[in-house]
Design an enzyme around this catalytic site. Sequence first.
Site, PDB file in Angstrom:
ATOM      1  N   ASP A 135      44.008  20.132  95.299  1.00 48.58           N
ATOM      2  CA  ASP A 135      43.220  20.333  96.518  1.00 48.58           C
ATOM      3  C   ASP A 135      43.549  19.319  97.601  1.00 48.58           C
ATOM      4  O   ASP A 135      43.803  19.682  98.753  1.00 48.58           O
ATOM      5  CB  ASP A 135      41.717  20.285  96.209  1.00 48.58           C
ATOM      6  N   CYS A 147      25.660  47.111  90.510  1.00 51.82           N
ATOM      7  CA  CYS A 147      24.661  46.692  89.528  1.00 51.82           C
ATOM      8  C   CYS A 147      23.291  46.504  90.198  1.00 51.82           C
ATOM      9  O   CYS A 147      22.699  47.466  90.653  1.00 51.82           O
ATOM     10  CB  CYS A 147      25.112  45.444  88.791  1.00 51.82           C
ATOM     11  N   TYR A 148      22.795  45.268  90.296  1.00 49.42           N
ATOM     12  CA  TYR A 148      21.492  45.090  90.945  1.00 49.42           C
ATOM     13  C   TYR A 148      21.515  45.635  92.368  1.00 49.42           C
ATOM     14  O   TYR A 148      20.564  46.282  92.826  1.00 49.42           O
ATOM     15  CB  TYR A 148      21.106  43.598  90.956  1.00 49.42           C
ATOM     16  N   HIS A 178      30.064  46.678  86.906  1.00 46.34           N
ATOM     17  CA  HIS A 178      30.622  45.535  87.631  1.00 46.34           C
ATOM     18  C   HIS A 178      32.121  45.761  87.848  1.00 46.34           C
ATOM     19  O   HIS A 178      32.925  45.368  87.007  1.00 46.34           O
ATOM     20  CB  HIS A 178      30.426  44.248  86.829  1.00 46.34           C
ATOM     21  N   GLU A 200      34.050  44.184  89.656  1.00 44.74           N
ATOM     22  CA  GLU A 200      34.760  42.923  89.899  1.00 44.74           C
ATOM     23  C   GLU A 200      35.239  42.258  88.604  1.00 44.74           C
ATOM     24  O   GLU A 200      36.056  41.340  88.637  1.00 44.74           O
ATOM     25  CB  GLU A 200      33.853  41.956  90.677  1.00 44.74           C
ATOM     26  N   LYS A 209      40.335  28.566  94.705  1.00 48.54           N
ATOM     27  CA  LYS A 209      41.408  27.760  94.103  1.00 48.54           C
ATOM     28  C   LYS A 209      42.754  28.493  94.083  1.00 48.54           C
ATOM     29  O   LYS A 209      43.781  27.906  94.432  1.00 48.54           O
ATOM     30  CB  LYS A 209      40.997  27.398  92.679  1.00 48.54           C
ATOM     31  N   GLY A 219      22.917  40.827  89.996  1.00 45.22           N
ATOM     32  CA  GLY A 219      22.069  39.643  89.908  1.00 45.22           C
ATOM     33  C   GLY A 219      21.236  39.747  88.660  1.00 45.22           C
ATOM     34  O   GLY A 219      21.211  40.791  88.006  1.00 45.22           O
TER      35      GLY A 219
END
Length: 519
Positions: free
Chosen positions: A224, A78-79, A166, A168, A374, A51
């Site tokens: 979608d 991280c945070y 991070h 990710e 998505k 964050g």
Amino acid sequence: MVLVVDFGAQYAQLIARRVREARVYSEIVPSTMPVQEMLARNPAAIILSGGPSSVYAEGAPRLDRALFEAGVPVFGMCYGFQLMAQTLGGTVDNSGAREYGRTDLHVSKAGSTLFEGTPAEQQVWMSHGDACSAAPEGFTVTASTAVVPVAAFENDEKKLYGVQHHPEVMHSTYGQQVLEHFLYRGAGIEPTWTTGNVIEEQSAAIRAQVGDKRAICGLSGGVDSAVAAALVQKAIGSQLTCVYVDHGLMRKGETEQVEKDFVAATGVSLKVVDAEQRFLDALAGVSDPEEKRKIIGREFIRVFEQAQAEIVAEAAGEHGEQPVQFLVQGTLYPDVVESGGGTGTANIKSHHNVGGLPEDLEFELIEPLRKLFKDEVRMVGQELGLPEEIVQRQPFPGPGLGIRIVGEVTKERLDLLREADAIAREELTAAGLDRDIWQCPVVLLADVRSVGVQGDGRTYGHPIVLRPVSSEDAMTADWTRMPYDVLAKISTRITNEVADVNRVVLDVTSKPPGTIEWE
Ligand code: XMP
């Protein structure tokens, strides 16, 4: 289920996606949710996201220590890592030991739960101002960097893990592996979640929700709404009717694709409303972009409402007491998270999914994709047997080509732009660039003319703009560095094949400052 606690700055969505890529179902909750509420959801593990805050900042998000004492495995990033360190009695300094971007991580404990099987030196993505200088008691330090002595730690007994970087982000070379080690080894979760389960679960839920009533769905031609409709069709068959408003602003072949390919793949009952002339009349003489958007939105709602009223009337005639009671929408998980989603997340923006449907519709909503990202929606579409051209379709704005003609929208100009756009799309596909490019608007500068020479004669024609962009989410974008030979081919073909166009130009503006669409 894994809960991803969101400390802001969009990291949480990426983490939740990576967890699902590891075939473990995940959901995002805001950091303001009371810990008891998080635990009440019975998570198999909890991940604390990064964050923008410093743990020293006034009003910085905190966590109740109880989260770490509930016996649920926790992974702080991280945070989240710093918060875990601080909450459990470690030391976090804001001593200026900052790192941003690619950083070399030194793994100091071979065989650690998180780093098992990854190299001792590896590249990670860092973004922090504060740094952990001492791990909490009971924790083993497992990695460091040139400036941060404690860049990762773990307490296997309590199943608590943390990394300063991070994992990710794709620039962290072994990030996905580290995440999977936490999920499989640290938390002992089996990777069993697939989009196939989603289809089964959703079908059952939709059948239960709809019973013997009827539903309608507005198809826009986009991914979608197509996948949502196909899923609902699978669940309730002929109780669903789809409406497709052909406003004449679609690209070449798109309406036919919906009319033929989509119907062939799903067997859905489709009502196509040909409203081209109505839209052309409404747009006549209008050049202002906002005015065009308003007109298109307004006409769309009117046409849709009329079609829906007809369907309701027909259904009432046929079925007596079984009126149309449900409206299918292709709302996705990021829309739900960003709109607040009922989980207490800040309301960043409210989304309207199917091309600006009226808000006062008296229908219950069916939103079978509201837990999906998505890429997962595309997978579901594939599993449902939808054609590749629909499932892999790039984003296309609701107002269609109407906002890609700079100037007044006329039938002639639309036909011209449709041809140019079809050529560009054909060549991008032939060059294998569809998945590298987020989207490539093709724009007609209808009010501009320039001098050219074609054959032996002078021409005075319009320019076509190519706007290829790369993006993760369309909020920001960069212009795509496309191969020159592909650009050359598109340019040659457009100027040769499209009458009245004698120049092709490339838009090399990122977003910001330029938006993706020209209007
Ligand atoms: P901009 O031009 O704002 O576009 O950078 C961001 C993304 O949104 C799409 N877009 C729209 N999509 N209705 C839509 O459904 C609209 O009115 C609309 N306007 C822009 C655009 O194609 C890009 O993907």
